[in-house]
Design a protein around this motif. Structure first.
Motif, short mmCIF file in Angstrom:
data_model
loop_
_atom_site.label_atom_id
_atom_site.label_comp_id
_atom_site.label_asym_id
_atom_site.label_seq_id
_atom_site.Cartn_x
_atom_site.Cartn_y
_atom_site.Cartn_z
N LYS A 45 11.45 31.81 28.51
CA LYS A 45 10.00 32.00 28.54
C LYS A 45 9.55 33.10 29.47
O LYS A 45 8.88 34.04 29.09
N GLN A 46 9.94 32.95 30.73
CA GLN A 46 9.36 33.85 31.73
C GLN A 46 10.37 34.17 32.82
O GLN A 46 10.35 33.56 33.89
N PRO A 47 11.25 35.13 32.57
CA PRO A 47 12.26 35.44 33.59
C PRO A 47 11.64 36.12 34.80
O PRO A 47 10.85 37.06 34.64
N ARG A 48 12.00 35.61 35.97
CA ARG A 48 11.46 36.18 37.22
C ARG A 48 12.59 36.31 38.23
O ARG A 48 13.34 35.37 38.43
N VAL A 75 16.54 41.66 31.15
CA VAL A 75 17.95 41.81 30.76
C VAL A 75 18.81 40.72 31.40
O VAL A 75 19.59 40.05 30.71
N PHE A 76 18.63 40.50 32.70
CA PHE A 76 19.53 39.58 33.39
C PHE A 76 19.03 38.13 33.38
O PHE A 76 19.68 37.25 33.91
N GLY A 77 17.90 37.92 32.74
CA GLY A 77 17.47 36.56 32.42
C GLY A 77 17.89 36.19 31.01
O GLY A 77 17.77 35.03 30.60
N GLY A 78 18.34 37.16 30.23
CA GLY A 78 18.88 36.87 28.90
C GLY A 78 17.98 37.24 27.74
O GLY A 78 18.28 36.93 26.59
N ASN A 79 16.85 37.92 28.01
CA ASN A 79 15.92 38.23 26.92
C ASN A 79 16.21 39.54 26.19
O ASN A 79 15.68 39.75 25.10
#
Ligand code: AMP
Ligand code: MG
Length: 539
Positions: A45-48, A75-79
């Motif tokens: 949903k919302q990579p931070r 990128v590093f949250g998987g999106n």
């Protein structure tokens, strides 16, 4: 797109050179005849960004400013998958708690690809907690903030302690909620989801070889072994192009035995307990890998394990780690046997493990005590007696060795028992009685005598001795309660404590007087609090 991330240069040798699973749909299954399966991270949903390690970015030729780019968390949250990345999960098996467990595999780890940096080094990027893979079995492929803060901080803390380890580039919260039964008591809670990007030359485990051997897929076993040797053990080859013979496999296994022995000595030196030393958690490169319910010895106790799942058998307690590593190496020897077809030299390599461990442990003990060298005649008993004294009361290992460096041979004439104990008194969890004081004082007297002799014979002195000690006895380690405090704050949206711990743990051997509060015994409230002493495998 003109972002710094586009500067990453990928050269995905594993994907290119090793057999792939032909199935590209992402569902849970047994995968045979393949080293890896292609699988994309699951969007969130919302990579931070919670935290990033600039030293690790530098390994990838990225500046620290990359962390503040919006694209980084995507990128590093998987999106988002960058050009050049080829996401995949690897197949492995393992012996868990002494039993063969069959196929395990990257159940919640997804390799993004191999970065080739300007020095020509290869660094594999791996997201942990980026969603299910064919190897997820019954689990969700996710990770929570709690375990991810622990993995992120400890990876970097270990590196700065000089302990071989996989690294951590970043820690990102996903904006999703993940259900976890932290106490395994039927009361699952929703916890914030998170993804750590791990970085290492490879993430290959003993279990990656075991699975192919167990299944009789000897051709795949050989391909993976040859690939690993050519890529990460090229110094063992006579010529770059030479065929890999039984002799080279043996050289390789010998080296794995040596690096594993060195790793165990490091863990013992700093008081680290891994907690889950299954063969699938043993790196072929001798790195610390998979930070789960690990812990740091506070009161010195060889029987201590942080892992509640292991509380019964205590297979993975502090004092047994070197022996367990040897057992794990024996499992790897069995797995590699089809490539070598000789028992004797494998046994010799295991014997070398023992010798190397002994050598490292003795050298480390001499350094921990500030002696020029380990003299087996005197120092065997000096060490054994010390470990007994340390167990006779609850004495904090980290504080003890650090305080011991303060002893000065100039001051000690006519010291009373109490004065001897004063040197290390701050390491005691409760005030020692007269008997305990006498025990410690007696040991200190024999230690002081040994130092005196070392000063006379080898020209050692108080200053050199302290330097030697403080270079191997850390002042700051990631005590579980410290990690837990950072987790609690981060769960409330305040990342400052994660940042602060990362900063302090960058210089674990330095005095850092401004952070003296972090050089303290575990407070009493943390003794039985979840996450502060014992941990479950739930992560
Ligand atoms: P561990 O004991 O954490 O090293 O994990 C053993 C196996 O379980 C490995 O194959 C992991 O990938 C897998 N695993 C652990 N947690 C999860 C999870 N939440 N989802 C999927 N697989 C997992
Ligand atoms: Mg694991």
């Amino acid at each position: 797109m003109t972002t710094q991330l586009n500067q990453l240069r990928f050269d995905n040798r594993l994907v290119r050179e090793l057999p792939a699973d032909p199935e590209t749909k992402n569902y849970r299954r047994q995968v045979t005849g393949a080293v890896y399966s292609r699988v994309n991270p699951t969007p969130v949903k919302q990579p931070r960004l919670v935290a990033g390690a600039s030293e690790v970015a530098a390994l990838l030729d990225l500046p620290a400013s990359v962390f503040s780019q919006a694209e980084f968390a995507q990128v590093f949250g998987g999106n988002q998958v960058l050009d050049g990345m080829e996401p995949h999960a690897c197949c492995y098996g393992g012996h868990q708690f002494g039993n063969w467990a069959g196929q395990l595999g990257d159940g919640r780890a997804i390799n993004l690809g191999e970065v080739r940096n300007q020095q020509g080094e290869y660094w594999t990027l791996q997201l942990k907690g980026a969603g299910p893979t064919p190897y997820s079995r019954t689990a969700d492929g996710l990770a929570v903030l709690r375990s991810s803060v622990r993995e992120f901080l400890c990876s970097e803390a270990m590196f700065h302690l000089g302990v071989p380890t996989t690294r951590a580039l970043s820690l990102i919260t996903t904006g999703e909620w993940v259900r976890r039964d932290m106490f395994y008591d039927g009361n699952p809670q929703l916890e914030p989801g998170a993804v750590v990007c791990r970085v290492a030359p490879n993430f290959t485990r003993f279990g990656n070889f075991e699975i192919f051997s167990a299944r009789g897929e000897i051709d795949v076993l050989k391909q993976l072994a040859d690939f690993t040797i050519r890529k990460d053990f090229a110094h063992l080859l006579d010529h770059k192009s030479s065929d890999i013979t039984a002799e080279i496999y043996l050289r390789w296994f010998n080296e794995i035995c040596l690096t594993t022995a060195q790793l165990m000595a490091h863990w013992m030196r700093v008081g680290f307990v891994h907690g889950v030393m299954n063969t699938d958690n043993m790196s072929i490169l001798g790195l610390t890998i998979d930070y789960g319910p690990y812990g740091w010895l506070e009161g010195y106790d060889p029987d201590w394990t942080p892992n509640t799942t292991d509380a019964q058998g205590r297979r993975y307690r502090y004092g047994t780690q070197p022996r367990v590593a040897l057992w794990n190496l024996a499992q790897l020897a069995n797995a590699l046997y089809p490539l070598i077809n000789a028992v004797e030299p494998l046994q010799q390599a295991l014997e070398r493990y023992r010798i190397e461990y002994e050598h490292c442990a003795q050298r480390d003990m001499a350094n921990k005590l500030g002696l020029s060298q380990f003299d087996p005649v005197q120092d065997q008993s000096l060490t054994e007696n010390l470990l007994q004294v340390l167990q006779s009361a609850e004495i904090d290992m980290t504080i003890f060795y650090r305080q011991l460096a303060h002893l000065s041979l100039d001051d000690i004439h006519q010291y009373t028992d109490q004065q001897w104990v004063d040197i290390v008194r701050s390491a005691y969890y409760s005030a020692p009685d007269i008997k305990a004081e006498a025990m410690m004082a007696n040991w200190m007297r024999s230690y002081a005598q040994r130092l005196q002799q070392d000063f006379v014979l080898n020209g050692n002195d108080n200053i050199q001795r302290r330097e030697r000690m403080n270079a191997v006895n850390p002042k700051y380690v990631l005590r579980n309660y410290l990690a837990q405090q950072a987790i609690d704050k981060a769960a409330g949206g305040d990342n400052s404590e994660v940042e602060k711990l990362l900063q302090i743990l960058r210089k674990p051997y330095a005095e850092q007087p401004e952070h003296e509060a972090y050089f303290a015994k575990r407070p009493e409230w943390a003794r039985h609090k979840a996450g502060c002493s014992m941990l479950s495998c739930s992560s």
